[in-house]
Design an enzyme around this catalytic site. Structure first.
Site, PDB file in Angstrom:
ATOM      1  N   GLY A   1       3.422  12.118  -7.377  1.00 51.29           N
ATOM      2  CA  GLY A   1       2.236  11.644  -6.643  1.00 51.29           C
ATOM      3  C   GLY A   1       2.006  12.449  -5.375  1.00 51.29           C
ATOM      4  O   GLY A   1       1.483  11.949  -4.381  1.00 51.29           O
ATOM      5  N   GLY A   2       2.398  13.714  -5.423  1.00 51.15           N
ATOM      6  CA  GLY A   2       2.355  14.569  -4.231  1.00 51.15           C
ATOM      7  C   GLY A   2       0.964  14.818  -3.679  1.00 51.15           C
ATOM      8  O   GLY A   2       0.804  15.186  -2.511  1.00 51.15           O
TER       9      GLY A   2
ATOM     10  N   GLY B   1      -1.443  12.469  -3.708  1.00 54.04           N
ATOM     11  CA  GLY B   1      -2.039  11.173  -3.368  1.00 54.04           C
ATOM     12  C   GLY B   1      -1.956  10.904  -1.867  1.00 54.04           C
ATOM     13  O   GLY B   1      -1.534  11.767  -1.093  1.00 54.04           O
TER      14      GLY B   1
ATOM     15  N   VAL C   1      -0.056   8.870   0.103  1.00 50.81           N
ATOM     16  CA  VAL C   1       1.256   8.919   0.770  1.00 50.81           C
ATOM     17  C   VAL C   1       1.886  10.299   0.570  1.00 50.81           C
ATOM     18  O   VAL C   1       2.474  10.872   1.496  1.00 50.81           O
ATOM     19  CB  VAL C   1       2.186   7.798   0.243  1.00 50.81           C
ATOM     20  CG1 VAL C   1       3.564   7.879   0.901  1.00 50.81           C
ATOM     21  CG2 VAL C   1       1.561   6.427   0.476  1.00 50.81           C
TER      22      VAL C   1
ATOM     23  N   TYR D   1      -0.320  -4.200 -13.407  1.00 50.25           N
ATOM     24  CA  TYR D   1       0.334  -3.320 -12.420  1.00 50.25           C
ATOM     25  C   TYR D   1       1.598  -3.978 -11.887  1.00 50.25           C
ATOM     26  O   TYR D   1       2.661  -3.357 -11.784  1.00 50.25           O
ATOM     27  CB  TYR D   1      -0.654  -3.060 -11.281  1.00 50.25           C
ATOM     28  CG  TYR D   1      -0.123  -2.237 -10.150  1.00 50.25           C
ATOM     29  CD1 TYR D   1       0.339  -2.849  -8.978  1.00 50.25           C
ATOM     30  CD2 TYR D   1      -0.090  -0.851 -10.224  1.00 50.25           C
ATOM     31  CE1 TYR D   1       0.828  -2.098  -7.929  1.00 50.25           C
ATOM     32  CE2 TYR D   1       0.395  -0.084  -9.170  1.00 50.25           C
ATOM     33  CZ  TYR D   1       0.846  -0.731  -8.024  1.00 50.25           C
ATOM     34  OH  TYR D   1       1.339   0.021  -6.974  1.00 50.25           O
TER      35      TYR D   1
ATOM     36  N   LYS E   1       5.592  -2.665 -12.184  1.00 47.68           N
ATOM     37  CA  LYS E   1       6.411  -2.360 -11.003  1.00 47.68           C
ATOM     38  C   LYS E   1       7.661  -3.259 -10.985  1.00 47.68           C
ATOM     39  O   LYS E   1       8.749  -2.831 -10.602  1.00 47.68           O
ATOM     40  CB  LYS E   1       5.592  -2.575  -9.728  1.00 47.68           C
ATOM     41  CG  LYS E   1       4.529  -1.498  -9.468  1.00 47.68           C
ATOM     42  CD  LYS E   1       5.143  -0.166  -9.062  1.00 47.68           C
ATOM     43  CE  LYS E   1       4.099   0.816  -8.568  1.00 47.68           C
ATOM     44  NZ  LYS E   1       4.667   2.095  -8.147  1.00 47.68           N
TER      45      LYS E   1
ATOM     46  N   PRO F   1       5.821  -1.543   0.333  1.00 47.96           N
ATOM     47  CA  PRO F   1       4.789  -1.524   1.387  1.00 47.96           C
ATOM     48  C   PRO F   1       3.792  -2.656   1.174  1.00 47.96           C
ATOM     49  O   PRO F   1       3.608  -3.098   0.027  1.00 47.96           O
ATOM     50  CB  PRO F   1       4.111  -0.161   1.184  1.00 47.96           C
ATOM     51  CG  PRO F   1       4.258   0.103  -0.285  1.00 47.96           C
ATOM     52  CD  PRO F   1       5.572  -0.522  -0.696  1.00 47.96           C
TER      53      PRO F   1
ATOM     54  N   HIS G   1      -9.276   0.627  -2.842  1.00 51.53           N
ATOM     55  CA  HIS G   1      -8.860  -0.541  -2.070  1.00 51.53           C
ATOM     56  C   HIS G   1      -9.925  -0.869  -1.038  1.00 51.53           C
ATOM     57  O   HIS G   1     -10.878  -0.131  -0.835  1.00 51.53           O
ATOM     58  CB  HIS G   1      -7.509  -0.265  -1.404  1.00 51.53           C
ATOM     59  CG  HIS G   1      -6.364  -0.235  -2.373  1.00 51.53           C
ATOM     60  ND1 HIS G   1      -5.874   0.922  -2.934  1.00 51.53           N
ATOM     61  CD2 HIS G   1      -5.634  -1.240  -2.925  1.00 51.53           C
ATOM     62  CE1 HIS G   1      -4.887   0.637  -3.765  1.00 51.53           C
ATOM     63  NE2 HIS G   1      -4.732  -0.662  -3.776  1.00 51.53           N
TER      64      HIS G   1
HETATM   65  O1  GFB Z   1      -7.470  -3.664  -1.179  1.00 57.34           O
HETATM   66  P1  GFB Z   1      -7.990  -4.662  -2.163  1.00 57.34           P
HETATM   67  O2  GFB Z   1      -9.014  -4.186  -3.140  1.00 57.34           O
HETATM   68  O3  GFB Z   1      -6.814  -5.245  -3.057  1.00 57.34           O
HETATM   69  O4  GFB Z   1      -8.567  -5.892  -1.286  1.00 57.34           O
HETATM   70  P2  GFB Z   1      -5.891  -6.546  -2.949  1.00 57.34           P
HETATM   71  C1  GFB Z   1      -9.354  -6.824  -1.908  1.00 57.34           C
HETATM   72  C2  GFB Z   1      -9.810  -7.889  -0.907  1.00 57.34           C
HETATM   73  O5  GFB Z   1     -10.821  -7.337  -0.046  1.00 57.34           O
HETATM   74  C3  GFB Z   1     -10.466  -9.009  -1.685  1.00 57.34           C
HETATM   75  C4  GFB Z   1     -12.080  -7.961  -0.328  1.00 57.34           C
HETATM   76  O6  GFB Z   1     -10.351 -10.205  -0.961  1.00 57.34           O
HETATM   77  C5  GFB Z   1     -11.906  -8.532  -1.731  1.00 57.34           C
HETATM   78  O7  GFB Z   1     -12.815  -9.610  -1.947  1.00 57.34           O
HETATM   79  N1  GFB Z   1     -13.140  -6.950  -0.232  1.00 57.34           N
HETATM   80  C6  GFB Z   1     -14.256  -7.045   0.527  1.00 57.34           C
HETATM   81  C7  GFB Z   1     -13.141  -5.760  -0.867  1.00 57.34           C
HETATM   82  N2  GFB Z   1     -15.015  -5.941   0.372  1.00 57.34           N
HETATM   83  C8  GFB Z   1     -14.332  -5.119  -0.491  1.00 57.34           C
HETATM   84  C9  GFB Z   1     -14.595  -3.820  -1.004  1.00 57.34           C
HETATM   85  O8  GFB Z   1     -15.620  -3.176  -0.727  1.00 57.34           O
HETATM   86  N3  GFB Z   1     -13.658  -3.276  -1.844  1.00 57.34           N
HETATM   87  C10 GFB Z   1     -12.508  -3.942  -2.180  1.00 57.34           C
HETATM   88  N4  GFB Z   1     -11.605  -3.330  -2.994  1.00 57.34           N
HETATM   89  N5  GFB Z   1     -12.218  -5.200  -1.704  1.00 57.34           N
HETATM   90  C11 GFB Z   1      -4.433  -5.069  -4.497  1.00 57.34           C
HETATM   91  C12 GFB Z   1      -3.868  -5.049  -5.899  1.00 57.34           C
HETATM   92  O9  GFB Z   1      -4.931  -6.345  -4.204  1.00 57.34           O
HETATM   93  O10 GFB Z   1      -3.404  -4.782  -3.567  1.00 57.34           O
HETATM   94  C13 GFB Z   1      -3.342  -3.698  -6.210  1.00 57.34           C
HETATM   95  O11 GFB Z   1      -4.885  -5.429  -6.821  1.00 57.34           O
HETATM   96  C14 GFB Z   1      -2.601  -3.044  -5.070  1.00 57.34           C
HETATM   97  O12 GFB Z   1      -2.524  -3.777  -7.361  1.00 57.34           O
HETATM   98  C15 GFB Z   1      -3.034  -3.444  -3.682  1.00 57.34           C
HETATM   99  O13 GFB Z   1      -1.251  -3.255  -5.229  1.00 57.34           O
HETATM  100  C16 GFB Z   1      -1.971  -3.171  -2.654  1.00 57.34           C
HETATM  101  O14 GFB Z   1      -5.109  -6.519  -1.706  1.00 57.34           O
HETATM  102  O15 GFB Z   1      -6.700  -7.761  -3.245  1.00 57.34           O
END
Ligand code: GFB
Length: 317
Positions: A7-8, A10, A12, A139, A143, A166, A182
């Site tokens: 994952g070089g 990416g 991190v 996922y 893991k 993390p 994310h």
């Molecule tokens: O970072 P994220 O997509 O993942 O955050 P999780 C999602 C949260 O942010 C939810 C809100 O509560 C979404 O409703 N949100 C608001 C948004 N606006 C946005 C937006 O524009 N984009 C996104 N993506 N979210 C992940 C796991 O969960 O955590 C993965 O699904 C991964 O596997 C990661 O490990 C660390 O924190 O919800």
């Protein structure tokens, strides 16, 4: 020492590339998926992985590579993300054991913890206590299987595989894909485009969930500190600071950094909130590294936004 970092290319991995000059006694080789050079390896392909490690010998490994994404990628991709990550992780672990790479860092995530734990904050020994949140079970289970395998190899093959956990990572070199990314990169990219096109500023969900955030350059430092600290073997360590925020605060902070009026933000409640809370406990990390200085969230966001603006033409989407 020769260190292989998967994952070089990416988020991190690139941050580790930036600090390699601090470790002049060691050779870091960064694997990638798509640069079509001699270190490009399809880690889902067992034959490719084993033939690469047969040709290139290493002492240590930092295993970052994964099929990863935010909530909305996971919600629609559980089967493929499980399958891809199981293959990647099994191929890497098999290569490590076959080619005598006995020490390494294997990266998990706080999202693999139980959705309804017996207590908060969750500690390292609770990873397998009960099922993860349904939104990313593919996922999460891949893991969790890697975590179990690392512990099995440590017990039976005398390896020193360390699993780091993390919380939500963000920072320069992230993936800014409008749907699959994310929260922070997805929002930065969408708000930036909305502003350019004079469109409404839409955030997803209710804004009520809680998240802990970790600046990826900090995590890069943690990884190298732990890898070269031979007193740490075979442990599982949660890596985060003491901050935890409501999504609404994170979104408003990003808006203010981008000079967007927070009152303009509209919330699309038809979009999932995902897991409402996944608070993990950093006591073990603080015992091992009592003086580690994490980048505060407000500073990390500023640095990430500035990086995004300065690299608009070559961001990963
Ligand atoms: O970072 P994220 O997509 O993942 O955050 P999780 C999602 C949260 O942010 C939810 C809100 O509560 C979404 O409703 N949100 C608001 C948004 N606006 C946005 C937006 O524009 N984009 C996104 N993506 N979210 C992940 C796991 O969960 O955590 C993965 O699904 C991964 O596997 C990661 O490990 C660390 O924190 O919800």
């Amino acid at each position: 020492m020769r260190i292989c970092c998967t994952g070089g290319n990416g988020m991190v991995g690139k941050s580790i590339q930036n600090i390699v000059p601090n470790y002049r006694d060691h050779d870091f080789i960064f694997l990638n998926r798509s640069l079509n050079d001699e270190n490009s390896v399809d880690l889902t392909n067992r034959v490719d992985v084993l033939s690469y490690f047969e040709k290139h010998s290493f002492d240590y490994i930092i295993h970052l590579a994964a099929d990863v994404g935010g909530l909305f990628k996971n919600l629609t991709g559980n089967t493929s993300m499980f399958s891809n990550n199981i293959k990647i992780n099994e191929n890497i672990l098999e290569a490590c054991v076959k080619y005598n790479i006995t020490r390494g860092i294997f990266v998990l995530s706080s999202c693999i913890f139980p959705h309804e734990p017996s207590k908060f904050p969750m500690t390292e020994d609770m990873i397998h206590e009960s099922p993860p949140h349904h939104s990313n079970e593919g996922y999460a289970y891949s893991k969790r299987m890697m975590h179990m395998q690392c512990q099995q190899y440590n017990k039976t093959m005398n390896t020193e595989f360390i699993c780091l956990v993390p919380v939500n990572l963000y920072g320069p070199y992230d993936n800014f894909h409008p749907e699959n990314s994310h929260l922070i990169p997805g929002l930065l990219h969408r708000f930036y485009n909305n502003k350019q096109n004079n469109e409404a500023m839409i955030a997803y969900g209710s804004g009520k969930p809680l998240r802990q955030m970790l600046f990826s350059p900090d995590f890069a430092h943690v990884i190298c500190e732990i890898l070269f600290n031979k007193s740490i073997i075979g442990r599982t360590i949660i890596c985060c600071n003491d901050e935890e925020f409501k999504i609404k605060y994170i979104v408003s902070h990003i808006a203010s950094v981008m000079n967007i009026n927070c009152n303009e933000i509209q919330w699309d409640s038809t979009m999932s909130d995902g897991c409402m809370k996944k608070t993990v406990d950093n006591s073990l990390f603080k015992t091992l590294f009592p003086n580690f200085m994490f980048t505060p969230f407000y500073a990390g966001i500023q640095i990430t936004y500035e990086w995004y603006i300065n690299n608009l033409n070559n961001i990963r989407v």
